[in-house]
Design an enzyme around this catalytic site. Structure first.
Site, PDB file in Angstrom:
ATOM      1  CG  ASP A  63      14.464  -1.562   4.797  1.00 34.90           C
ATOM      2  OD1 ASP A  63      15.485  -2.142   5.161  1.00 34.90           O
ATOM      3  OD2 ASP A  63      13.788  -0.882   5.570  1.00 34.90           O
TER       4      ASP A  63
ATOM      5  NE  ARG B 297      -0.697   2.254   5.055  1.00 34.48           N
ATOM      6  CZ  ARG B 297       0.291   1.413   4.716  1.00 34.48           C
ATOM      7  NH1 ARG B 297       1.291   1.843   3.991  1.00 34.48           N
ATOM      8  NH2 ARG B 297       0.288   0.160   5.120  1.00 34.48           N
TER       9      ARG B 297
ATOM     10  CD  GLU C 214       7.823  -0.886  -2.810  1.00 34.59           C
ATOM     11  OE1 GLU C 214       6.831  -0.192  -2.527  1.00 34.59           O
ATOM     12  OE2 GLU C 214       7.900  -2.089  -2.560  1.00 34.59           O
ATOM     13  CG  ASP C 215       6.668   2.474   0.196  1.00 34.78           C
ATOM     14  OD1 ASP C 215       7.185   1.439  -0.272  1.00 34.78           O
ATOM     15  OD2 ASP C 215       6.029   2.470   1.271  1.00 34.78           O
TER      16      ASP C 215
ATOM     17  CG  PHE D 218      10.310   3.143  12.315  1.00 32.75           C
ATOM     18  CD1 PHE D 218      10.431   1.863  12.823  1.00 32.75           C
ATOM     19  CD2 PHE D 218       9.181   3.456  11.564  1.00 32.75           C
ATOM     20  CE1 PHE D 218       9.441   0.915  12.588  1.00 32.75           C
ATOM     21  CE2 PHE D 218       8.194   2.528  11.322  1.00 32.75           C
ATOM     22  CZ  PHE D 218       8.329   1.253  11.844  1.00 32.75           C
ATOM     23  CB  VAL D 219      10.880   7.300   7.407  1.00 29.44           C
ATOM     24  CG1 VAL D 219      12.185   7.984   7.742  1.00 29.44           C
ATOM     25  CG2 VAL D 219      11.109   6.143   6.432  1.00 29.44           C
TER      26      VAL D 219
ATOM     27  CE  LYS E 141      14.897   3.253   6.633  1.00 28.59           C
ATOM     28  NZ  LYS E 141      14.232   2.458   7.694  1.00 28.59           N
TER      29      LYS E 141
ATOM     30  CE  LYS F  22      -3.202  -2.103   3.353  1.00 23.17           C
ATOM     31  NZ  LYS F  22      -3.650  -2.010   4.751  1.00 23.17           N
ATOM     32  N   GLY F  23       2.090   1.134   0.438  1.00 24.99           N
ATOM     33  CA  GLY F  23       2.902   2.317   0.741  1.00 24.99           C
ATOM     34  C   GLY F  23       3.145   3.266  -0.415  1.00 24.99           C
TER      35      GLY F  23
ATOM     36  CG  ASP G 298       2.437   1.105   7.564  1.00 29.79           C
ATOM     37  OD1 ASP G 298       3.342   0.869   6.740  1.00 29.79           O
ATOM     38  OD2 ASP G 298       1.955   0.234   8.300  1.00 29.79           O
TER      39      ASP G 298
HETATM   40  C1  PRP Z   1       7.426  -2.056   2.615  1.00 30.30           C
HETATM   41  C2  PRP Z   1       7.739  -1.327   1.324  1.00 30.30           C
HETATM   42  C3  PRP Z   1       8.386  -2.380   0.473  1.00 30.30           C
HETATM   43  C4  PRP Z   1       9.097  -3.239   1.475  1.00 30.30           C
HETATM   44  C5  PRP Z   1      10.529  -2.828   1.493  1.00 30.30           C
HETATM   45  O1  PRP Z   1       6.206  -2.682   2.473  1.00 30.30           O
HETATM   46  O2  PRP Z   1       6.583  -0.802   0.741  1.00 30.30           O
HETATM   47  O3  PRP Z   1       7.436  -3.149  -0.233  1.00 30.30           O
HETATM   48  O4  PRP Z   1       8.510  -2.996   2.757  1.00 30.30           O
HETATM   49  O5  PRP Z   1      11.265  -3.641   2.338  1.00 30.30           O
HETATM   50  P1  PRP Z   1      12.402  -4.639   1.816  1.00 30.30           P
HETATM   51  O6  PRP Z   1      13.250  -3.878   0.833  1.00 30.30           O
HETATM   52  O7  PRP Z   1      13.147  -4.941   3.094  1.00 30.30           O
HETATM   53  O8  PRP Z   1      11.776  -5.858   1.222  1.00 30.30           O
HETATM   54  P2  PRP Z   1       5.315  -3.178   3.682  1.00 30.30           P
HETATM   55  O9  PRP Z   1       5.478  -4.674   3.827  1.00 30.30           O
HETATM   56  O10 PRP Z   1       5.608  -2.360   4.908  1.00 30.30           O
HETATM   57  O11 PRP Z   1       3.829  -2.940   3.167  1.00 30.30           O
HETATM   58  P3  PRP Z   1       3.025  -1.584   2.839  1.00 30.30           P
HETATM   59  O12 PRP Z   1       3.607  -1.032   1.553  1.00 30.30           O
HETATM   60  O13 PRP Z   1       1.614  -2.047   2.673  1.00 30.30           O
HETATM   61  O14 PRP Z   1       3.196  -0.626   3.992  1.00 30.30           O
END
Ligand code: PRP
Length: 182
Positions: free
Chosen positions: A105, A167, A101-102, A154-155, A133, A45-46, A161
């Site tokens: 990580d 969000r 993608e948001d 932690f952003v 990151k 969703k991000g 979220d």
């Molecule tokens: C977050 C973000 C990426 C993922 C990144 O999603 O949107 O999809 O984590 O992390 P990674 O590089 O360590 O794989 P999240 O699971 O928090 O879901 P959301 O987008 O619904 O908040």
């Protein structure tokens, strides 16, 4: 000030800075795609907020699509596989696919997703991420279009979220440790 802002320690990237960078990223994409049609896939969703701003700034023709994945196996096994909760609805065979993608990580989610989607034989597959990151990276992956490198904090906000909250904030902020240490 809305009530949830009491949980924010500081603004990391302001609304103005985000708007400027998203516009620049759209220009980078315009230069790359040169008027070709692109399937823009928002990773739920991000990425919703970033996606909705971005799509209004690019000049090439787009098709919208949405995908929801959850990454798992990233702990000790670090398999980097992704479970699809909602798949794309468009057939991407022979098409330009741009994943929106948001945050990048560990890279586990996008690494697994790109592997999976590549097997569907798109003409081209690229990744754009608003936030990066680098210090957290486990997989050898970089975004083709990247907004901001950020420290390992932690952003939340602009779609991101903590426990499904924050969000709606128009900026990217750092959450007070007291929020997640409760
Ligand atoms: C977050 C973000 C990426 C993922 C990144 O999603 O949107 O999809 O984590 O992390 P990674 O590089 O360590 O794989 P999240 O699971 O928090 O879901 P959301 O987008 O619904 O908040």
């Amino acid at each position: 000030m809305i009530s949830i802002e009491k949980d924010i320690e500081r603004v990391l990237i302001s609304e103005t800075e985000i708007a400027k960078r998203v516009k620049e990223m759209a220009a980078e994409m315009d230069a790359y795609y040169k008027g070709e049609e692109v399937v823009l896939a928002c990773i739920l969703k991000g990425a919703v907020t970033f996606f909705s701003d971005l799509v209004r700034l690019v000049s090439f023709p787009v098709q919208f699509d949405f995908m929801c994945v959850s990454s798992y196996g990233s702990g000790t096994s670090s398999s980097g596989s992704a479970k699809i909760l909602k798949d794309l609805s468009v057939d991407i065979t022979g098409k330009n696919l741009l994943l929106v993608e948001d945050i990048l990580d560990s890279g586990n989610t996008m690494s697994a997703l790109i592997k999976l989607l590549s097997s569907r034989n798109p003409k081209d597959i690229k990744l754009c991420c608003l936030l990066n990151k680098p210090s957290r990276r486990v997989q050898p992956i970089t975004a083709d279009f990247s907004g901001f490198d950020i420290p390992d904090e932690f952003v939340v906000g602009y779609g991101l979220d903590y426990d499904e909250r924050y969000r709606q904030l128009p900026y990217v902020g750092v959450v007070k440790p007291s929020v997640y240490k409760k």
